[in-house]
Design a protein around this motif. Structure first.
Motif, PDB file in Angstrom:
ATOM      1  N   LYS A   6       0.816  -1.208   0.000  1.00  0.00           N
ATOM      2  CA  LYS A   6       0.000   0.000   0.000  1.00  0.00           C
ATOM      3  C   LYS A   6       0.853   1.262   0.000  1.00  0.00           C
ATOM      4  N   ASP A   7       1.994   1.253   0.710  1.00  0.00           N
ATOM      5  CA  ASP A   7       2.802   2.468   0.798  1.00  0.00           C
ATOM      6  C   ASP A   7       3.450   2.837  -0.527  1.00  0.00           C
ATOM      7  N   LEU A   8       3.436   1.906  -1.495  1.00  0.00           N
ATOM      8  CA  LEU A   8       4.006   2.183  -2.817  1.00  0.00           C
ATOM      9  C   LEU A   8       2.929   2.554  -3.842  1.00  0.00           C
ATOM     10  N   LEU A   9       1.684   2.517  -3.461  1.00  0.00           N
ATOM     11  CA  LEU A   9       0.599   2.782  -4.402  1.00  0.00           C
ATOM     12  C   LEU A   9       0.569   4.213  -4.943  1.00  0.00           C
ATOM     13  N   PRO A  10       1.027   5.235  -4.194  1.00  0.00           N
ATOM     14  CA  PRO A  10       1.008   6.580  -4.781  1.00  0.00           C
ATOM     15  C   PRO A  10       1.696   6.661  -6.139  1.00  0.00           C
ATOM     16  N   GLY A  11       2.714   5.828  -6.345  1.00  0.00           N
ATOM     17  CA  GLY A  11       3.404   5.837  -7.629  1.00  0.00           C
ATOM     18  C   GLY A  11       2.560   5.335  -8.784  1.00  0.00           C
ATOM     19  N   LEU A  12       1.455   4.668  -8.482  1.00  0.00           N
ATOM     20  CA  LEU A  12       0.581   4.129  -9.533  1.00  0.00           C
ATOM     21  C   LEU A  12      -0.563   5.076  -9.898  1.00  0.00           C
ATOM     22  N   VAL A  13      -0.691   6.175  -9.173  1.00  0.00           N
ATOM     23  CA  VAL A  13      -1.831   7.073  -9.402  1.00  0.00           C
ATOM     24  C   VAL A  13      -1.894   7.569 -10.848  1.00  0.00           C
ATOM     25  N   PRO A  14      -0.788   8.036 -11.462  1.00  0.00           N
ATOM     26  CA  PRO A  14      -0.908   8.540 -12.835  1.00  0.00           C
ATOM     27  C   PRO A  14      -1.418   7.490 -13.829  1.00  0.00           C
ATOM     28  N   GLU A  15      -0.897   6.275 -13.750  1.00  0.00           N
ATOM     29  CA  GLU A  15      -1.344   5.237 -14.683  1.00  0.00           C
ATOM     30  C   GLU A  15      -2.792   4.848 -14.415  1.00  0.00           C
TER      31      GLU A  15
END
Length: 392
Positions: free
Chosen positions: A77-86
């Motif tokens: 979950k803590d890495l999910l911000p990086g997926l927001v654009p896609e």
């Protein structure tokens, strides 16, 4: 009306109390079904995971669920911000919609392009406010990161905020300033046909069940329930001998040590033989568990609402709750069931007060049921629709 509900980090079909699933999943799913019953077309968008393959499927009651293939399905979950654009790009390809309602801050950021394409203002419900959570941080818990605080602050100025409670809205205003658009408060409902008092009396030999239901993590404060049980056992051994403590739910990723510490605490306190740990409960199992309880305990450090307290009320079961945040709106205003502070002895006294007198417990249960009947999902959906009509 064509409505998009967005939840990037967890699916509305996930079992509450497992992984990162909790009350938000229940609220989103129940609202979607109620919106469909009101005659609207609803698609819920989430991220595909190892448990939910990419694609579109139909849930019960005509709700469509679309899982977008974005990033590693097992990503933390803590890495999910990086997926927001896609995620945002794929989500926008499914537009336009007449209303876009995002749940949680990540979803709110991801929904901005879809809302812009649809020429509407997006609605966002945070469910947990980072600034409020940090202000009431549980011992050993990690504060929410600056990135999340910044994201929620940005959404407060760019979206229509729909809070689950007056407390959640207060947390937003205190943490980020007043929302640019007038915010709305829409309390969750409860399925009073699923959560209802069971008529059949428990066998005389059945234990008095003290239940804590939800994700196991420091925020939810299950350790206080264990400490209160230890205090109860020390103060009134005869009463405790008739009790059992049930902690139902699974640790969120990263909270495994905390979950293990609960077992160690029960062992050190000499009550391990009367404490049961259960996995996450689906909706039917949760309803049965609550209805078969003598008292429900909600010892969270903070709650935007506190749906378990309302579900206990619908089940006709008194809930001893922390006297703060959204729990004051999710439970009936019964003073003896609201506990200020986190002293185990005080919580033990409140729990004992419910357990010692069956007639009084039944009266508290009837009051709770009456309170719950005033909360229903169809009214919740109608309130949402009135807000959605203003977003164009």
């Amino acid at each position: 009306m064509r409505i998009a509900l967005v939840s990037l980090h967890t699916s509305p079909v996930a079992v509450p109390g497992s992984g990162d699933a909790g009350g938000m999943n229940v609220v989103m799913g129940a609202a979607a079904r109620a919106l469909v019953r009101a005659g609207h077309e609803v698609t819920a968008f989430t991220r595909a995971t190892s448990d939910l393959p990419a694609g579109t499927s139909e849930l019960d009651a005509g709700v469509r669920l679309t899982a977008l293939s974005v990033g590693d399905p097992k990503l933390r979950k803590d890495l999910l911000p990086g997926l927001v654009p896609e995620f945002a790009t794929q989500l926008a390809a499914h537009g336009p919609f007449d209303a876009v309602h995002a749940h949680y801050w990540l979803s709110g950021l991801a929904a901005l392009p879809l809302a812009q394409q649809s020429r509407i203002t997006p609605a966002v419900t945070f469910h947990t406010v980072a600034a409020q959570k940090n202000a009431r941080l549980a011992p050993g818990d990690r504060p929410e990161p600056v990135l999340r605080l910044a994201g929620e602050r940005a959404l407060t100025s760019r979206a229509q905020i729909i809070a689950c409670s007056r407390s959640e809205l207060a947390g937003i205003t205190e943490g980020y300033g007043p929302p640019t658009r007038p915010a709305a408060i829409v309390h969750p409902g409860v399925d009073t046909e699923l959560f209802y008092p069971r008529a059949a009396p428990a066998p005389a030999a059945a234990p008095l069940r003290i239940t804590v239901l939800g994700r196991v993590q420091p925020l939810k404060g299950q350790d206080l329930a264990v400490r209160a049980a230890i205090a109860l056992a020390e103060r009134d051994p005869a009463l405790w001998a008739r009790c059992e403590l049930i902690i139902a739910g699974e640790p969120t990723p990263g909270a495994e040590d905390y979950a293990a510490s609960l077992r160690s605490l029960a062992q050190r306190g000499g009550i391990a033989d009367r404490v049961r740990f259960l996995p996450a409960q689906d909706r039917i199992a949760a309803a049965r568990l609550l209805a078969e309880s003598s008292v429900v305990v909600v010892p969270s450090h903070s709650e935007s609402f506190g749906l378990v307290a309302l579900e206990a009320a619908a089940s006709g079961v008194p809930a001893v709750v922390a006297a703060h945040t959204g729990l004051l709106e999710a439970s009936p205003p019964t003073a003896e069931l609201r506990v200020a502070g986190r002293e185990p002895e005080v919580w033990a006294d409140a729990i004992a007060g419910v357990l010692q007198d069956p007639a009084h417990r039944a009266t508290l249960g009837r009051v709770a049921r009456s309170f719950a009947l005033a909360h229903n999902w169809d009214a919740h959906a109608q309130h949402l629709l009135e807000i959605y009509d203003t977003l164009g």
